[in-house]
Design a protein around this motif. Structure first.
Motif, PDB file in Angstrom:
ATOM      1  N   ILE A  53      66.814  -4.108 -14.855  1.00  0.00           N
ATOM      2  CA  ILE A  53      67.514  -5.338 -15.617  1.00  0.00           C
ATOM      3  C   ILE A  53      68.951  -4.838 -15.991  1.00  0.00           C
ATOM      4  O   ILE A  53      69.136  -3.792 -16.616  1.00  0.00           O
ATOM      5  CB  ILE A  53      66.586  -5.408 -16.892  1.00  0.00           C
ATOM      6  N   ASP A  54      69.796  -5.685 -15.664  1.00  0.00           N
ATOM      7  CA  ASP A  54      71.255  -5.410 -15.873  1.00  0.00           C
ATOM      8  C   ASP A  54      71.519  -5.417 -17.335  1.00  0.00           C
ATOM      9  O   ASP A  54      70.942  -6.500 -18.234  1.00  0.00           O
ATOM     10  CB  ASP A  54      72.067  -6.368 -15.171  1.00  0.00           C
ATOM     11  N   PHE A  83      74.965   3.797 -14.250  1.00  0.00           N
ATOM     12  CA  PHE A  83      74.286   2.576 -13.920  1.00  0.00           C
ATOM     13  C   PHE A  83      74.136   1.922 -15.344  1.00  0.00           C
ATOM     14  O   PHE A  83      74.196   0.601 -15.569  1.00  0.00           O
ATOM     15  CB  PHE A  83      72.985   2.447 -13.257  1.00  0.00           C
ATOM     16  N   ASN A  84      73.301   2.416 -16.320  1.00  0.00           N
ATOM     17  CA  ASN A  84      73.011   2.173 -17.703  1.00  0.00           C
ATOM     18  C   ASN A  84      72.213   0.898 -17.422  1.00  0.00           C
ATOM     19  O   ASN A  84      72.433  -0.154 -18.344  1.00  0.00           O
ATOM     20  CB  ASN A  84      74.207   2.059 -18.251  1.00  0.00           C
ATOM     21  N   PHE A  85      71.140   0.636 -16.729  1.00  0.00           N
ATOM     22  CA  PHE A  85      70.387  -0.288 -16.625  1.00  0.00           C
ATOM     23  C   PHE A  85      69.328  -0.149 -17.587  1.00  0.00           C
ATOM     24  O   PHE A  85      68.751   0.983 -17.997  1.00  0.00           O
ATOM     25  CB  PHE A  85      69.983  -0.532 -15.318  1.00  0.00           C
ATOM     26  N   THR A  86      68.266  -1.282 -17.855  1.00  0.00           N
ATOM     27  CA  THR A  86      67.360  -1.353 -18.620  1.00  0.00           C
ATOM     28  C   THR A  86      66.001  -1.289 -17.344  1.00  0.00           C
ATOM     29  O   THR A  86      66.176  -1.901 -16.661  1.00  0.00           O
ATOM     30  CB  THR A  86      66.973  -2.592 -19.585  1.00  0.00           C
ATOM     31  N   PRO A 139      65.465  -7.367  -9.361  1.00  0.00           N
ATOM     32  CA  PRO A 139      64.812  -6.712  -8.151  1.00  0.00           C
ATOM     33  C   PRO A 139      63.890  -5.616  -8.783  1.00  0.00           C
ATOM     34  O   PRO A 139      64.092  -5.084  -9.700  1.00  0.00           O
ATOM     35  CB  PRO A 139      66.346  -6.164  -7.421  1.00  0.00           C
ATOM     36  N   LEU A 140      63.179  -5.122  -7.653  1.00  0.00           N
ATOM     37  CA  LEU A 140      62.173  -4.190  -8.180  1.00  0.00           C
ATOM     38  C   LEU A 140      62.274  -3.015  -7.160  1.00  0.00           C
ATOM     39  O   LEU A 140      62.382  -3.151  -5.827  1.00  0.00           O
ATOM     40  CB  LEU A 140      60.948  -4.621  -7.858  1.00  0.00           C
ATOM     41  N   TYR A 141      62.350  -1.678  -7.555  1.00  0.00           N
ATOM     42  CA  TYR A 141      62.338  -0.418  -6.932  1.00  0.00           C
ATOM     43  C   TYR A 141      60.521  -0.152  -6.902  1.00  0.00           C
ATOM     44  O   TYR A 141      59.901  -0.010  -7.635  1.00  0.00           O
ATOM     45  CB  TYR A 141      62.977   0.765  -7.910  1.00  0.00           C
ATOM     46  N   GLY A 142      60.305  -0.313  -5.417  1.00  0.00           N
ATOM     47  CA  GLY A 142      59.087  -0.228  -5.140  1.00  0.00           C
ATOM     48  C   GLY A 142      58.679   1.040  -4.353  1.00  0.00           C
ATOM     49  O   GLY A 142      59.382   1.693  -3.458  1.00  0.00           O
ATOM     50  N   PHE A 198      68.412   5.193 -13.185  1.00  0.00           N
ATOM     51  CA  PHE A 198      68.928   3.836 -13.590  1.00  0.00           C
ATOM     52  C   PHE A 198      69.178   3.566 -15.014  1.00  0.00           C
ATOM     53  O   PHE A 198      70.157   2.912 -15.368  1.00  0.00           O
ATOM     54  CB  PHE A 198      67.631   2.893 -13.435  1.00  0.00           C
ATOM     55  N   GLU A 199      68.632   4.361 -15.905  1.00  0.00           N
ATOM     56  CA  GLU A 199      68.893   4.272 -17.457  1.00  0.00           C
ATOM     57  C   GLU A 199      69.810   5.142 -18.067  1.00  0.00           C
ATOM     58  O   GLU A 199      70.564   4.939 -18.789  1.00  0.00           O
ATOM     59  CB  GLU A 199      67.484   4.411 -18.052  1.00  0.00           C
TER      60      GLU A 199
END
Length: 347
Positions: free
Chosen positions: A346-347, A241-244, A270-273, A236-237
């Motif tokens: 988080i975008d 994707f470069n998301f927080t 949204p949550l990765y569970g 993700f980070e």
């Protein structure tokens, strides 16, 4: 459908009860199976289109008798006792199936629609039937005419029995709050690729389209192996994707508070569970919404998540303790665990 995770998470304490809803749990303060199912249906009633149930009148649902269920592995059939299956009907057709497990005697329900068509076919033919989960983890309908099953007396030999399911017509009746995100439904291509399918879904929610193979490449994982929640965090980070990411990891001791989950959903994240069960086996889902109310001392509400094993939305109880069940059956056993850890993306 499964993947290996590096973090241990809390497992549900399960009590196996061979009961029908009308017989379940005589303790005065403990909800019945029917009440547990109703709680989940109440949350689903406010976004029926998400489950393909837009033509269903939720105040006219009925609940059928328990469906016997078995697993088959190495030519050996075993009865499933730790999970109970119940059909939910509208206009005499099965529109969903409830899976019920127990957490310290508290019935915890997960409802999905992916078995509904299969079960409805048996109901409409008015035949005694049961569910069988084979070695490919596929569900099948079996009947009493098969010699292999003739020695079992638990095959359901009657039509479902109607039980009123009370769904409120307004949120005020339950002092409830709700919030749902429209994350894409993504099918995992192999048993161990659920983590990548969840990343693809969350990426799609933010308008970033990547293939499953690209996600494996970003994670440095050989296709199509499983991966840990930390690998997902890294993808993700530290990828296109470069998301927080805000990690909420319980470390296997408890579940992250329901209030924390609601906060992130309310922010639009949204949550990765992640859930683990059995001997270091696990699964990943995308938590995409919640339904919260204060009228029950046993349940805090329900959650909705995208399950990549079926590419569909499912909904399940949240206990007042914060426990969020995930239940799964294949030919080698029954798996029960909590969706305990998650990553807020988080975008």
């Amino acid at each position: 459908m499964h993947k290996t995770l590096s973090k241990a998470m809390a497992l549900l304490a399960v009590v196996s009860l061979l009961v029908f809803p009308s017989q379940a749990l005589e303790t005065a303060e403990m909800p019945t199976v029917k009440e547990s199912i109703e709680m989940v249906l109440q949350g689903m009633a406010y976004e029926p289109e998400a489950y393909g149930l837009e033509e269903v009148s939720f105040d006219q649902l009925t609940l059928g008798t328990r469906i016997p269920a078995f697993t088959m592995a190495d030519e050996t059939m075993s009865e499933i006792t730790a999970i109970e299956y119940y059909p939910v009907l509208f206009d005499s057709h099965v529109i969903a199936v409830a899976r019920v497990a127990y957490n310290d005697n508290l019935p915890m329900t997960t409802i999905s629609c992916y078995l509904a068509e299969l079960v409805d076919g048996a109901v409409q033919h008015d035949i005694p039937f049961a569910l069988l989960f084979d070695e490919a983890s596929e569900a099948n309908i079996i009947d009493q005419d098969l010699p292999l099953f003739s020695q079992h007396a638990l095959l359901c030999d009657e039509r479902p029995v109607s039980l009123d399911v009370s769904v409120p017509t307004s949120l005020d009746s339950l002092t409830a709050t709700q919030h749902y995100l429209s994350v894409p439904k993504v099918q995992q291509p192999t048993d161990l690729s659920c983590w990548a399918a969840c990343i693809k879904s969350i990426g799609g929610y933010y308008g970033v389209s990547k293939t499953i193979n690209q996600i494996y490449n970003y994670g440095g994982i050989t296709p199509y192996q499983g991966a840990s929640i930390m690998t997902a965090w890294n993808v993700f980070e530290n990828s296109p994707f470069n998301f927080t990411v805000q990690g909420e990891l319980a470390g296997g001791t408890t579940c992250i508070a329901f209030s924390t989950l609601k906060y992130y959903i309310d922010c639009g994240y949204p949550l990765y569970g992640a859930v683990i069960y059995g001997s270091n086996e696990g699964h990943a889902v995308v938590i995409r919404g919640y339904y919260s109310y204060s009228s029950s001392s046993s349940y805090a509400g329900s959650i909705s998540y995208m399950n990549p094993s079926t590419a569909s939305y499912e909904a399940s109880n949240v206990a007042s303790s914060g426990s969020r069940p995930y239940v799964y059956t294949d030919s080698y056993g029954t798996y029960l665990g909590d969706i305990a850890d998650f990553l807020a993306v988080i975008d």
